[in-house]
Design a protein around this motif. Structure first.
Motif, short mmCIF file in Angstrom:
data_model
loop_
_atom_site.label_atom_id
_atom_site.label_comp_id
_atom_site.label_asym_id
_atom_site.label_seq_id
_atom_site.Cartn_x
_atom_site.Cartn_y
_atom_site.Cartn_z
N LEU A 108 52.45 34.75 30.70
CA LEU A 108 53.83 34.33 30.91
C LEU A 108 54.02 34.01 32.39
O LEU A 108 53.35 34.59 33.23
CB LEU A 108 54.78 35.47 30.51
N PRO A 109 54.93 33.10 32.71
CA PRO A 109 55.19 32.83 34.13
C PRO A 109 55.70 34.10 34.80
O PRO A 109 56.36 34.92 34.17
CB PRO A 109 56.26 31.75 34.10
N ALA A 110 55.34 34.28 36.08
CA ALA A 110 55.70 35.51 36.79
C ALA A 110 57.21 35.72 36.78
O ALA A 110 57.69 36.80 36.50
CB ALA A 110 55.18 35.44 38.21
N LEU A 111 57.94 34.66 37.08
CA LEU A 111 59.40 34.78 37.12
C LEU A 111 60.02 33.58 36.42
O LEU A 111 60.39 32.61 37.07
CB LEU A 111 59.89 34.85 38.57
N PRO A 112 60.16 33.65 35.10
CA PRO A 112 60.75 32.51 34.39
C PRO A 112 62.22 32.34 34.75
O PRO A 112 62.98 33.31 34.73
CB PRO A 112 60.58 32.88 32.91
#
Lengths: 83, 453
Positions: free
Chosen positions: B135-139
């Motif tokens: 998952l992206p670090a900070l969506p």
């Protein structure tokens, strides 16, 4: 690195965090002049505070995609039913 | 033997017609079980194959409109149960069974279809671990494909709000069960991927029967997820339901709520990291100040420093004297000049005395500055640092002291123990250290003789 310090709209959280990490590392290395150390410390505090403030004011925004007659999508606010 | 006239001679077509009529009447509603063999799917959409058992076989046809409704793929060797009617194909006089329903024998049709698609996509490598993206670090922007009126969207938005995730949600409203649902879900994934702002996509719906969840077992949905530009989280049904979408998604969440939690968690981790770093920052700054303070203490203990301080003060005085002398002479020059000025007024235009006096004054100033600067710089370097360090230390020293291993002894009422006489044997006290408190009991007390007060 202390230049584009505008904790407004486009605050890059990842970048801020990375910068903060760098500052802590520099301070921990402990071979800086006092005024340089204090400047770094203050910059770090500002970064941390900017992130915190940005997080605190964040609000969930919800929109939905709606197809128009041409089959193109437009974005509209989404209101939950039956809340 | 009957006469030719009495004979009832039928044409081939008539015979086949009669047989067709009889067969059609007697075998209009037949359930048949057998193994598929010689299976052929025609471009027209019709399916042709034979059904056989150990001793016999029958030609079978499944026309397009029935074939489209099959939830699984027919293949040779498959044991099936079918429903249909017998029909004579009059051009050849062969009869065959027209099947309108076919189910795999044993497993339910959906189960079979599930197994088949799973096997197929697995073979293609669509479930491979190395395809899974983190998952992206900070969506920042979360795309969601689900029903706008279901429990799932409600649960997901509630979860994101609860965890104060600073994200934007773009919902693609899709039907999540029934005819056309799979196409809508696949289209939703693609439409959200087409937006440059979407960082992660959640596809999901609440729990239900295998039929309810079926859209998430359709190939189109699986392909759309596999082709997604951004990581996809599946959140379908209850804990135990696994769909094809779950296998192909980058991350499988057990429920829509769990999917939203995964997104929220990235931000919670960020906040924890931020808090830790802020703490480290303070500690590091305290350490710097502590070390500088020590260095300054060391310096001030030195006699050389006292001498230097005296020297600096003396220099300062000298500078002051020089400056005032300079100013005095400048003033005198100015006064002299101005008295002469009256006389020379018009005649000495070219040697403008005011300018000369100003020049003189500037030269003197420069001299004074030259003397002034190094001394002032030295003074300010040490003075300012000392002042700053002192102020910081005053502000932070209790913490810093605890951090260095000192502790504060408190009585139960919170008062600080600084003398032996304040406690008695058996009394409980609390040691406050940098990261908490240690509860202790006094064994005995002993007063130092030398301890003055």
């Amino acid at each position: 690195m202390a230049k584009n310090e505008k904790p407004t709209e486009a605050l890059d959280f990842e970048k801020a965090l990375a910068e903060l990490e760098g500052i802590v590392k520099q301070l921990e290395a402990g071979n800086l002049a006092l005024d340089k150390s204090l400047a770094l410390f203050e910059h770090g505090v500002r970064l941390a505070r900017a992130c915190k403030e940005k997080l605190a004011e964040a609000e969930l925004k919800v929109s939905q995609l709606v197809k128009d007659k041409q089959g193109l999508f437009t974005e509209e606010p989404f209101r939950e039913g039956g809340d | 033997m009957e006469t030719a006239a009495a004979r009832k001679v039928l044409t081939v077509s008539q015979v086949n017609q009669l047989v067709a009529g009889m067969l059609g009447e007697y075998f209009s509603d037949v359930w048949i079980e057998g193994e598929v063999s010689n299976f052929k799917a025609y471009a027209s959409g019709h399916l042709y194959f034979a059904l056989k058992d150990e001793g016999s076989q029958i030609q079978a046809v499944c026309f397009r409109h029935s074939a489209q409704r099959l939830k699984f793929r027919l293949e040779d060797g498959l044991a099936v149960i079918g429903h249909g009617r017998l029909e004579v194909y009059q051009p050849t006089g062969k009869y065959q069974i027209i099947l309108d329903t076919i189910e795999p024998k044993g497993l339910g049709a959906l189960q079979k279809a599930f197994e088949q698609l799973k096997r197929k996509l697995e073979k293609e490598g669509l479930f491979a671990a190395e395809r899974k993206r983190p998952l992206p670090a900070l969506p920042r922007t979360v795309g969601i494909v689900t029903s706008p009126s279901g429990a799932a969207i409600h649960d997901m938005l509630r979860t994101l709000r609860l965890h104060k995730a600073p994200v934007q949600v773009v919902l693609y409203p899709a039907q999540v069960q029934g005819e056309g649902a799979a196409e809508q879900i696949a289209e939703g994934v693609a439409a959200l991927c087409a937006r440059s702002d979407v960082d992660v996509i959640i596809v999901g719906r609440g729990g239900g029967s295998i039929e309810d969840l079926w859209s998430f077992n359709e190939e189109g949905v699986a392909r759309a997820i596999a082709a997604a530009r951004v990581p996809v989280i599946s959140g379908v049904g209850h804990e135990t339901d696994f769909t094809i979408a779950d296998f192909v998604a980058d991350v499988r969440a057990a429920t829509p709520t769990a999917a939203a939690q995964l997104v929220a968690r990235t931000w919670e981790e960020f906040e924890t990291r931020l808090r830790d770093l802020a703490g480290q920052l303070l500690e590091a700054a305290e350490q710097v100040l502590f070390e500088k303070q020590q260095a300054i203490d060391e310096l001030t203990r030195h006699r050389a420093f006292e001498l230097m301080a005296g020297h600096l003060a003396e220099q300062g005085h000298r500078v002051e004297r020089l400056v005032s002398a300079a100013e005095g002479s400048a003033r005198a020059a100015l006064a002299g000049a101005s008295s002469r000025l009256a006389d020379l007024n018009l005649r000495l235009n070219r040697q403008n005395p005011v300018a000369r006096v100003l020049r003189q004054k500037l030269a003197l100033q420069a001299l004074a500055d030259r003397l002034d600067k190094p001394a002032l710089a030295l003074l300010s370097r040490h003075g300012v640092r000392l002042g700053q360090a002192g102020a910081r230390l005053d502000a932070l020293s209790p913490l810093a002291s605890l951090g260095r291993g000192y502790s504060v002894c408190l009585k139960p009422d919170g008062s600080v123990v600084s003398r032996v006489s304040q406690v008695e044997a058996g009394e409980g006290v609390s040691l406050r250290v940098s990261d908490g408190a240690i509860d202790c009991r006094v064994e005995r007390t002993a007063k130092h003789n030398s301890g003055g007060n």
